[in-house]
Design a protein around this motif. Sequence first.
Motif, PDB file in Angstrom:
ATOM      1  N   ILE A 123       0.876  -1.170   0.000  1.00 14.52           N
ATOM      2  CA  ILE A 123       0.000   0.000   0.000  1.00 14.52           C
ATOM      3  C   ILE A 123       0.912   1.218   0.000  1.00 14.52           C
ATOM      4  O   ILE A 123       1.510   1.570   1.022  1.00 14.52           O
ATOM      5  CB  ILE A 123      -0.931   0.025   1.228  1.00 14.52           C
ATOM      6  CG1 ILE A 123      -1.711  -1.287   1.349  1.00 14.52           C
ATOM      7  CG2 ILE A 123      -1.886   1.201   1.132  1.00 14.52           C
ATOM      8  CD1 ILE A 123      -2.610  -1.345   2.567  1.00 14.52           C
ATOM      9  N   ALA A 124       1.044   1.838  -1.149  1.00 19.73           N
ATOM     10  CA  ALA A 124       1.926   2.998  -1.271  1.00 19.73           C
ATOM     11  C   ALA A 124       1.204   4.257  -0.816  1.00 19.73           C
ATOM     12  O   ALA A 124      -0.032   4.350  -0.860  1.00 19.73           O
ATOM     13  CB  ALA A 124       2.385   3.145  -2.722  1.00 19.73           C
ATOM     14  N   ALA A 125       1.980   5.233  -0.343  1.00 23.15           N
ATOM     15  CA  ALA A 125       1.403   6.517   0.053  1.00 23.15           C
ATOM     16  C   ALA A 125       0.680   7.134  -1.139  1.00 23.15           C
ATOM     17  O   ALA A 125       1.115   7.020  -2.286  1.00 23.15           O
ATOM     18  CB  ALA A 125       2.498   7.440   0.556  1.00 23.15           C
ATOM     19  N   TYR A 126      -0.424   7.784  -0.857  1.00 21.90           N
ATOM     20  CA  TYR A 126      -1.238   8.338  -1.925  1.00 21.90           C
ATOM     21  C   TYR A 126      -1.894   9.637  -1.468  1.00 21.90           C
ATOM     22  O   TYR A 126      -1.927   9.970  -0.292  1.00 21.90           O
ATOM     23  CB  TYR A 126      -2.329   7.336  -2.328  1.00 21.90           C
ATOM     24  CG  TYR A 126      -3.337   7.075  -1.229  1.00 21.90           C
ATOM     25  CD1 TYR A 126      -4.505   7.840  -1.117  1.00 21.90           C
ATOM     26  CD2 TYR A 126      -3.117   6.086  -0.273  1.00 21.90           C
ATOM     27  CE1 TYR A 126      -5.414   7.618  -0.093  1.00 21.90           C
ATOM     28  CE2 TYR A 126      -4.011   5.852   0.749  1.00 21.90           C
ATOM     29  CZ  TYR A 126      -5.163   6.632   0.834  1.00 21.90           C
ATOM     30  OH  TYR A 126      -6.061   6.414   1.852  1.00 21.90           O
ATOM     31  N   GLN A 127      -2.414  10.377  -2.436  1.00 15.29           N
ATOM     32  CA  GLN A 127      -3.205  11.566  -2.154  1.00 15.29           C
ATOM     33  C   GLN A 127      -4.579  11.387  -2.782  1.00 15.29           C
ATOM     34  O   GLN A 127      -4.722  10.790  -3.845  1.00 15.29           O
ATOM     35  CB  GLN A 127      -2.533  12.816  -2.711  1.00 15.29           C
ATOM     36  CG  GLN A 127      -1.173  13.096  -2.095  1.00 15.29           C
ATOM     37  CD  GLN A 127      -0.597  14.422  -2.527  1.00 15.29           C
ATOM     38  OE1 GLN A 127      -1.326  15.405  -2.682  1.00 15.29           O
ATOM     39  NE2 GLN A 127       0.717  14.470  -2.711  1.00 15.29           N
ATOM     40  N   SER A 128      -5.587  11.883  -2.085  1.00  9.34           N
ATOM     41  CA  SER A 128      -6.966  11.758  -2.555  1.00  9.34           C
ATOM     42  C   SER A 128      -7.692  13.077  -2.325  1.00  9.34           C
ATOM     43  O   SER A 128      -7.111  14.051  -1.833  1.00  9.34           O
ATOM     44  CB  SER A 128      -7.674  10.615  -1.808  1.00  9.34           C
ATOM     45  OG  SER A 128      -7.787  10.929  -0.435  1.00  9.34           O
ATOM     46  N   VAL A 129      -8.967  13.082  -2.664  1.00 13.75           N
ATOM     47  CA  VAL A 129      -9.767  14.289  -2.468  1.00 13.75           C
ATOM     48  C   VAL A 129      -9.805  14.661  -0.984  1.00 13.75           C
ATOM     49  O   VAL A 129      -9.721  15.842  -0.610  1.00 13.75           O
ATOM     50  CB  VAL A 129     -11.194  14.073  -3.011  1.00 13.75           C
ATOM     51  CG1 VAL A 129     -12.082  15.278  -2.698  1.00 13.75           C
ATOM     52  CG2 VAL A 129     -11.150  13.812  -4.510  1.00 13.75           C
ATOM     53  N   ASP A 130      -9.922  13.647  -0.124  1.00 16.07           N
ATOM     54  CA  ASP A 130     -10.010  13.902   1.311  1.00 16.07           C
ATOM     55  C   ASP A 130      -8.641  14.084   1.967  1.00 16.07           C
ATOM     56  O   ASP A 130      -8.516  14.792   2.966  1.00 16.07           O
ATOM     57  CB  ASP A 130     -10.746  12.745   2.004  1.00 16.07           C
ATOM     58  CG  ASP A 130     -12.189  12.614   1.521  1.00 16.07           C
ATOM     59  OD1 ASP A 130     -12.807  13.657   1.228  1.00 16.07           O
ATOM     60  OD2 ASP A 130     -12.669  11.473   1.428  1.00 16.07           O
ATOM     61  N   ASP A 131      -7.621  13.420   1.426  1.00 19.93           N
ATOM     62  CA  ASP A 131      -6.282  13.484   2.014  1.00 19.93           C
ATOM     63  C   ASP A 131      -5.290  13.934   0.949  1.00 19.93           C
ATOM     64  O   ASP A 131      -4.900  13.157   0.084  1.00 19.93           O
ATOM     65  CB  ASP A 131      -5.871  12.109   2.553  1.00 19.93           C
ATOM     66  CG  ASP A 131      -6.799  11.633   3.654  1.00 19.93           C
ATOM     67  OD1 ASP A 131      -6.866  12.303   4.697  1.00 19.93           O
ATOM     68  OD2 ASP A 131      -7.452  10.587   3.453  1.00 19.93           O
ATOM     69  N   LYS A 132      -4.902  15.192   1.028  1.00 17.06           N
ATOM     70  CA  LYS A 132      -4.056  15.759  -0.021  1.00 17.06           C
ATOM     71  C   LYS A 132      -2.572  15.710   0.315  1.00 17.06           C
ATOM     72  O   LYS A 132      -1.735  16.009  -0.523  1.00 17.06           O
ATOM     73  CB  LYS A 132      -4.471  17.210  -0.292  1.00 17.06           C
ATOM     74  CG  LYS A 132      -5.903  17.340  -0.808  1.00 17.06           C
ATOM     75  CD  LYS A 132      -6.226  18.767  -1.187  1.00 17.06           C
ATOM     76  CE  LYS A 132      -7.669  18.884  -1.677  1.00 17.06           C
ATOM     77  NZ  LYS A 132      -7.906  18.067  -2.862  1.00 17.06           N
ATOM     78  N   GLY A 133      -2.215  15.357   1.531  1.00 15.65           N
ATOM     79  CA  GLY A 133      -0.807  15.259   1.909  1.00 15.65           C
ATOM     80  C   GLY A 133      -0.340  13.820   1.950  1.00 15.65           C
ATOM     81  O   GLY A 133      -1.101  12.874   1.734  1.00 15.65           O
TER      82      GLY A 133
END
Length: 495
Positions: free
Chosen positions: A142-152
Amino acid sequence: MVVLQLSHPSCSLNFRSKLTCSRRRFFLKFQSNFPPTSLITNSHQPDYPTSLSPPANQSVAAIVFGDAPHSRLYPLTKRRSDGAIPIAGNYRLIDGVVSNCINSDITKIYALTQNNSTSLNSHISRAYSGACLANDGFVEMIAAYQSVDDKGWFQGTADAVRRCLWVLEEYPVVEFLVLPGHHLYKMDYQKLIEAHRENNADITLAVSGSMRYKDPCYLNVRVGRENQVVEFRECQGKTDIQSKDEKSMMVNDNFPSMGIYVINRVLMIKLLRQYFPKANHLRSDVIPGALSLGMKVQAYKFDGYWEDMRSIESFYHANMESTRTTNMAYNFYDRDFPLYTLPRYLPPTIVTDAAIKNSIIGDGCILSVISSKNVIHQILIFYNQNCSIKNSILGLRTRVGDRAIIEDSVIMGSDIYQSSIADSKATGLTIPIGIGEGSHIRKAIVDKNSRIGKNVMIVNKDNVEEGGNEVNGYIITAGIVVILKGAVIEDGTIL
């Protein structure tokens, strides 16, 4: 003692039958140890069925972190994460933790990665495929990612787990086993989980009971009666003069936390989403917070070898210990608790006219060679022109030229074979990958794909403790010379 490490089918990842037998033994053990009335009754515990505790391969999911939150392994981590650092010739640091899971019959493994994770992701995906773990086992990245809710990016271990709960909740496991991916030790996690269940604990954390780590910079857990955690103490940094508080910590009821936690699944979700929704770190925020809320936090004392690789110095010494026949060292040759890694199918190591003592030689090395215009490499055999390797580790595809001397050093090897000048010129460089003829390396770590020219001296001639020049391809820390990955050290250089 000289060890030539070869990738053998018995050490590869074909262990379906092993896991099946282990799972059967584990179920029988739990059937005898846990009566139907052995329920978790703590008020903070989730409600479980009134049946036998399920075996670990069905009820526990491991969460392995590929990065250290405050890594001090730079420059080894300049282009890779902590878990991807090579160790002992053939392995990566994360292999030890994943192998612990496999040997403990925990086959649902999530690897959370973020910083410089390319090599780690590649290694995990190639080495630990789901088909090798039998039935529904897997090692999923599970690589670090950015989403609509989590941008960092992930802000810490707690933040990473919280943002990945939507994946971690896919399987209805009972507990999560949280593991750092850069530590070196062997632990049967079944015993840890069994202690967690027997004590009806909300959280169980592993602590080192070895006198080796009676250091105030490690001690941060005070254990009371019946191994219950009563206090957390954060290290303020090691100084020459210890404070009274530090001295008071060095008593028998204080132990260093290993960063290993068993947390009930439902409680983990509540801690991260309800009790501490803004907390970033499990160690400093969530676990002490759970204790302050009155939850039952237990300590599991581990007396075996453990090295957390908190610095270049500790990494260096862990490698050096692996070359010695001592009970303190990590056993890379344990038939009952094997270490798994990626089978590379390299040719055997060639050793010609080389003097080797107390060393580990990885797969596919070429020792005592000299380049030629007519052939890729030529093995020369004549007196007084042998290479000497003592108390050292040579990683995959290491090439060592004639009359080279390697002492008390870690050579990480190469990703490719490139032994001739012609091969080097094709890349625009005149020095091939490997250790050149007549070079002398002592108390050093030479990272992968480095090009050490002829008659180079890497011996820390001025006895520098801290320093170096990264622009020129090296640093010195704790008196250890570290040659950066892919560095070029010109002929005749003296460091």
